[in-house]
Enzyme design. Structure first.
Site, short mmCIF file in Angstrom:
data_model
loop_
_atom_site.label_atom_id
_atom_site.label_comp_id
_atom_site.label_asym_id
_atom_site.label_seq_id
_atom_site.Cartn_x
_atom_site.Cartn_y
_atom_site.Cartn_z
N GLU A 79 0.81 -1.23 0.00
CA GLU A 79 0.00 0.00 0.00
C GLU A 79 0.84 1.27 0.00
O GLU A 79 0.75 2.10 0.90
CB GLU A 79 -0.96 0.00 1.19
CG GLU A 79 -1.95 -1.13 1.16
CD GLU A 79 -3.05 -0.97 2.20
OE1 GLU A 79 -2.94 -0.10 3.07
OE2 GLU A 79 -4.04 -1.73 2.11
N GLU A 131 -5.23 -8.61 0.61
CA GLU A 131 -5.99 -8.30 1.83
C GLU A 131 -7.46 -8.06 1.49
O GLU A 131 -7.76 -7.45 0.46
CB GLU A 131 -5.49 -7.01 2.52
CG GLU A 131 -4.20 -7.14 3.25
CD GLU A 131 -3.74 -5.84 3.91
OE1 GLU A 131 -4.59 -5.03 4.32
OE2 GLU A 131 -2.52 -5.66 4.00
C1 BGP Z 1 -4.46 -2.00 5.34
C2 BGP Z 1 -3.11 -2.36 5.88
C3 BGP Z 1 -3.14 -3.33 7.00
C4 BGP Z 1 -4.33 -3.21 7.92
C5 BGP Z 1 -5.63 -3.00 7.18
C6 BGP Z 1 -6.80 -2.65 8.07
O1 BGP Z 1 -4.44 -0.68 4.90
O2 BGP Z 1 -2.27 -2.87 4.87
O3 BGP Z 1 -1.90 -3.28 7.64
O4 BGP Z 1 -4.09 -2.36 8.96
O5 BGP Z 1 -5.51 -1.99 6.22
O6 BGP Z 1 -6.79 -1.31 8.39
P1 BGP Z 1 -7.15 -0.76 9.80
O7 BGP Z 1 -6.24 -1.46 10.75
O8 BGP Z 1 -6.89 0.70 9.73
O9 BGP Z 1 -8.58 -1.07 10.02
#
Ligand code: BGP
Length: 478
Positions: A170, A378
């Site tokens: 990301e 993800e």
């Molecule tokens: C993505 C990241 C992750 C994770 C996920 C959920 O942007 O790659 O590392 O954190 O989002 O986001 P959040 O924890 O802000 O809900």
């Protein structure tokens, strides 16, 4: 398009799940690990939810065998995790810290022993603080060489063992949140610096992909992009154009560079007009165009719906990091677009729009535009979970979310997309960068909370068993 029957998932489809070093490992000062920018940033008062940090996280560093045993029992085919640069090179470069490398060697061996495909993310945001201090990290072109050297060390260490590599996680998020919104390290709000950093990150990404191919590494490499497909709020041409602007500036601005080595034209014009465009030096375009990812990784959580936003319109607003529904503020880029609520979709308690169809749209857009295989690196639902007295977690909301997204993937495959695998976010519960532990994503509940004094016991959620059966029947009855 409605299909009469859906195409089956390929037999070698990688049913996986993901994590990131800072969010799970803990052991922040063990075995010679150096300090990362996140180790430093979380100590600034007010930066994270209730001051949480990853010093201990969910202690995966000491419990990885237990976590892998749970994966094995579930039938997981792939596990995506990131390597902490500061364990390998505590100050970013120089001598390899053998103890740090040994941890990942054990982790990878344990996964392979249990028939789980390791997928390694080289960079999931935990930059060595030493490089930030020495040359401002991503603001200097020196990072291209240092990141490539670090990657090369890992390629050689895991040659033949790791076949799936993610270069940058990301990039759009760590550059925007770090240099525009100041909610990630280094806490800057300066669009000019953000786009400069982003260009250097593109060069570093290209350099690492080229290195992988030069070394004739067995396996595949690609970046993971946080793709939020854009819709217009209605058919008013002004709003359609706003959605096009958003897609150009917020999505194509990264994906086109990864896949074609070229920035989108309208977005770049806009940046030039604002005085925010990056400096492109001789040789940069050649480097960007020469790097060919083997797949495009996407992290998909939601879509965005857009409307016209005049030059004196709304700018960046506050994100919801409290879990109080409706607490996020309006956001946009003046002169380009503003985000508005989509009346057709539900939202989570953190105001993320739930839109499985959006994943199908994402996969189709990428397939048509780039004709590339896609790895979903993800996807998941962050929600409050409740551990019952008899130690169960009835997360049917997560099962619904995931089942609808798996169906969308199957539909996209039936539409002609090539999808290599699906990693849910996340395997165990873990530390959310800005949201502490109350926003949970895992199949496995971890007894840890904002007091950071939990027992760290692991408990299987209902979604754990649901995914187990999906994997077993290769998504046939979805
Ligand atoms: C993505 C990241 C992750 C994770 C996920 C959920 O942007 O790659 O590392 O954190 O989002 O986001 P959040 O924890 O802000 O809900």
């Amino acid at each position: 398009m409605e299909h009469q029957t859906l195409t089956s998932f390929p037999n070698d489809f990688l049913w996986g799940s993901a994590s990131a070093a800072y969010q799970v490992e803990g052991a922040w000062q063990e075995d010679g690990k150096g300090e990362s920018v996140w180790d430093r940033f979380v100590r600034i008062p007010g930066k994270t939810f209730k001051g949480t940090n990853g010093d201990l996280a969910v202690d995966h560093y000491h419990r990885f065998q237990e976590d892998i045993a749970l994966m094995k029992e579930q039938g997981l085919k792939a596990y995506r995790f990131s390597i902490a640069w500061t364990r390998i090179f505590p100050t970013g470069r120089g001598e390899v810290n053998q103890a740090g490398l040994a941890f990942y060697q054990e982790l990878v061996d344990e996964l392979i022993k249990n028939d789980i495909e390791p997928m390694v993310t080289l960079y999931h945001w935990d930059l060595p603080q030493a490089l930030q201090d020495e040359y401002n990290g991503w603001e200097s072109r020196q990072i291209i060489e240092d990141f490539t050297k670090y990657a090369e060390t890992l390629f050689e260490a895991f040659r033949g063992k790791v076949h799936y590599w993610i270069s940058l996680n990301e990039q759009n998020v760590f550059t925007s949140l770090g240099y525009l919104l100041a909610v990630h390290p280094p806490g800057v709000t300066d669009p000019k610096r953000m786009y400069a950093v982003n260009h250097i990150a593109n060069l570093a990404n290209a350099s690492v992909i080229n290195k992988f191919h030069e070394l004739k590494m067995p396996g595949k490499i690609g970046p993971s992009f946080a793709y939020t497909p854009n819709y217009p709020i209605n058919s008013d041409p002004k709003n359609i154009l706003a959605a096009e602007n958003a897609e150009d500036l917020m999505a194509n601005y990264w994906m086109d560079v990864y896949m074609w080595g070229k920035y989108p034209i309208a977005a770049m014009k806009f940046l030039e007009e604002q005085g925010w465009a990056p400096t492109i030096e001789a040789g940069d375009e050649e480097l960007l165009e020469s790097a060919k990812p083997d797949f495009l990784g996407i992290n998909y959580y939601q879509t965005a719906t857009n409307a016209f936003n005049p030059l004196d319109g709304v700018g960046a607003g506050k994100m919801n990091t409290t879990g109080k529904k409706g607490s996020s503020e309006e956001t946009g880029v003046p002169g380009m677009y503003k985000k508005v609520e989509n009346p057709f979709v539900e939202r989570t308690n953190w105001d993320w729009e739930i839109d499985p169809e959006g994943l199908r749209i994402a996969l189709r857009r990428i397939t048509s535009r780039y004709r590339t295989p896609i790895l979903i690196t993800e996807n998941g639902l962050g929600e409050y979970d409740k551990l019952t007295d008899d130690k169960k977690i009835h997360d049917e909301y997560r099962i619904n979310y995931l089942a609808n997204h798996v169906k969308a993937i199957k539909e996209a495959i039936s539409d002609g997309a090539t999808v290599l695998g699906y990693c849910t976010w996340s395997y165990t519960d873990l530390l959310s960068w800005l949201n502490g532990y109350q926003k949970r994503y895992g199949f496995v509940y971890v007894d840890q909370d904002e007091t950071q004094e939990g027992s760290l016991e692991r408990y299987k959620k209902d979604s754990y068993y649901w995914y187990q059966s999906v994997i077993k029947e290769n998504g046939e009855s979805i």
